[in-house]
Write an enzyme that holds these catalytic residues in place. Structure first.
Site, PDB file in Angstrom:
ATOM      1  N   GLY A  15      10.426   5.830  -3.120  1.00  0.00           N
ATOM      2  CA  GLY A  15      11.407   5.259  -2.210  1.00  0.00           C
ATOM      3  C   GLY A  15      10.944   5.159  -0.765  1.00  0.00           C
ATOM      4  O   GLY A  15      11.772   5.087   0.147  1.00  0.00           O
ATOM      5  N   LYS A  16       9.641   5.145  -0.542  1.00  0.00           N
ATOM      6  CA  LYS A  16       9.113   5.050   0.826  1.00  0.00           C
ATOM      7  C   LYS A  16       9.542   3.753   1.502  1.00  0.00           C
ATOM      8  O   LYS A  16      10.053   3.763   2.623  1.00  0.00           O
ATOM      9  CB  LYS A  16       7.580   5.137   0.830  1.00  0.00           C
ATOM     10  CG  LYS A  16       7.024   6.443   0.328  1.00  0.00           C
ATOM     11  CD  LYS A  16       5.511   6.452   0.314  1.00  0.00           C
ATOM     12  CE  LYS A  16       4.882   5.348  -0.497  1.00  0.00           C
ATOM     13  NZ  LYS A  16       5.187   5.371  -1.937  1.00  0.00           N
ATOM     14  N   THR A  17       9.334   2.639   0.828  1.00  0.00           N
ATOM     15  CA  THR A  17       9.696   1.341   1.411  1.00  0.00           C
ATOM     16  C   THR A  17      11.215   1.217   1.531  1.00  0.00           C
ATOM     17  O   THR A  17      11.713   0.676   2.526  1.00  0.00           O
ATOM     18  CB  THR A  17       9.103   0.188   0.581  1.00  0.00           C
ATOM     19  OG1 THR A  17       7.676   0.324   0.578  1.00  0.00           O
ATOM     20  CG2 THR A  17       9.481  -1.168   1.170  1.00  0.00           C
ATOM     21  N   GLU A  84       2.969   0.199   3.831  1.00  0.00           N
ATOM     22  CA  GLU A  84       1.687   0.363   3.120  1.00  0.00           C
ATOM     23  C   GLU A  84       0.540   0.671   4.084  1.00  0.00           C
ATOM     24  O   GLU A  84      -0.531   0.064   4.038  1.00  0.00           O
ATOM     25  CB  GLU A  84       1.370  -0.883   2.283  1.00  0.00           C
ATOM     26  CG  GLU A  84       2.437  -1.256   1.263  1.00  0.00           C
ATOM     27  CD  GLU A  84       2.569  -0.287   0.100  1.00  0.00           C
ATOM     28  OE1 GLU A  84       1.831   0.711   0.025  1.00  0.00           O
ATOM     29  OE2 GLU A  84       3.448  -0.531  -0.753  1.00  0.00           O
ATOM     30  N   VAL A  85       0.759   1.657   4.962  1.00  0.00           N
ATOM     31  CA  VAL A  85      -0.229   1.970   6.003  1.00  0.00           C
ATOM     32  C   VAL A  85      -1.573   2.423   5.438  1.00  0.00           C
ATOM     33  O   VAL A  85      -2.593   2.298   6.119  1.00  0.00           O
ATOM     34  CB  VAL A  85       0.303   3.009   7.013  1.00  0.00           C
ATOM     35  CG1 VAL A  85       1.441   2.434   7.826  1.00  0.00           C
ATOM     36  CG2 VAL A  85       0.709   4.310   6.335  1.00  0.00           C
ATOM     37  N   GLN A  86      -1.604   2.905   4.204  1.00  0.00           N
ATOM     38  CA  GLN A  86      -2.871   3.358   3.621  1.00  0.00           C
ATOM     39  C   GLN A  86      -3.876   2.216   3.488  1.00  0.00           C
ATOM     40  O   GLN A  86      -5.070   2.458   3.388  1.00  0.00           O
ATOM     41  CB  GLN A  86      -2.647   4.042   2.264  1.00  0.00           C
ATOM     42  CG  GLN A  86      -2.315   3.105   1.112  1.00  0.00           C
ATOM     43  CD  GLN A  86      -0.848   2.760   1.005  1.00  0.00           C
ATOM     44  OE1 GLN A  86      -0.033   3.185   1.813  1.00  0.00           O
ATOM     45  NE2 GLN A  86      -0.489   1.991  -0.005  1.00  0.00           N
ATOM     46  N   CYS A 140       9.191  12.227 -12.151  1.00  0.00           N
ATOM     47  CA  CYS A 140       7.975  12.311 -12.969  1.00  0.00           C
ATOM     48  C   CYS A 140       8.162  11.484 -14.238  1.00  0.00           C
ATOM     49  O   CYS A 140       9.164  11.621 -14.942  1.00  0.00           O
ATOM     50  CB  CYS A 140       7.681  13.764 -13.308  1.00  0.00           C
ATOM     51  SG  CYS A 140       6.225  13.970 -14.362  1.00  0.00           S
ATOM     52  N   CYS A 173       4.447  14.781 -11.645  1.00  0.00           N
ATOM     53  CA  CYS A 173       4.524  16.050 -10.929  1.00  0.00           C
ATOM     54  C   CYS A 173       3.200  16.792 -11.143  1.00  0.00           C
ATOM     55  O   CYS A 173       2.386  16.412 -12.000  1.00  0.00           O
ATOM     56  CB  CYS A 173       5.710  16.883 -11.418  1.00  0.00           C
ATOM     57  SG  CYS A 173       5.544  17.520 -13.097  1.00  0.00           S
TER      58      CYS A 173
END
Length: 186
Positions: A15-17, A84-86, A140, A173
């Site tokens: 849920g980052k975005t 998506e900074v990575q 997971c 996990c």
């Protein structure tokens, strides 16, 4: 007045975005001027949008190099959102510092580690200078518990940077990851 840096991180499907876009919505409701960026390498949901896996989306500028962000910044911008900074070069840290010292709030979202369990340098450097870190977890794929912190690649190639979704990655996990590594099977 200086801005602040908030970094949202965790594995895929955490849920980052979604969290990033919720902050966009908050600023927009408050009638603040916002701008959203994404790496040009990520075109899963379209060229000029940032989208969640569930389909919530906002218009975005696609960027090849971090420094290009500064070309889009005007004096009236209140907040910058970067997804998506990575996938961005390490110059992003200097760009973010520049924005913060101009009084602009910056929100970044991205994976903290690759499926090889190696930290993404750009994300790690942003985490180091963040005012606030939001560490997300996913459900997971194996045990069904909401404690997944790893993105596990289910396809057989070994490219570390490999854009994809459920067809390539699952969230695991630590316990289930350990079981898979010991048994060498999904």
């Amino acid at each position: 007045m200086v801005g602040k840096l908030t970094v949202i991180t965790g594995p895929m499907y955490s849920g980052k975005t979604t969290e990033l876009l919720s902050f966009v919505e908050i600023y927009n409701i408050g009638k603040k001027k916002t701008i959203v960026f994404k790496p040009s390498i990520d075109n899963r949901y379209g060229e000029d949008i940032v989208s969640t896996h569930t389909g919530f989306k906002v218009k975005a500028h696609k960027i090849s190099k971090s420094i290009e962000i500064l070309n889009h910044i005007s004096n009236n911008i209140d907040a910058v959102f970067i997804d998506e900074v990575q996938f961005f070069d390490e110059e992003l840290i200097n760009v973010v510092r520049n924005l913060i010292f101009k009084g602009i709030d910056v929100y970044c979202a991205g994976l903290d580690i690759s499926y090889l369990e190696k930290p993404f340098k750009t994300t790690a450097n942003l985490l180091a200078i963040a005012d606030e870190v939001i560490k997300k977890k996913a459900v997971c794929e194996k045990c069904g518990e909401h404690r997944a912190t790893y993105s596990f690649k289910i396809t057989q190639d070994d490219k570390e940077i490999d854009i994809g979704g459920k067809e390539k990655y699952i969230a695991l996990c630590r316990e289930c990851l350990k079981k898979i590594k010991v048994n060498k099977t999904l």
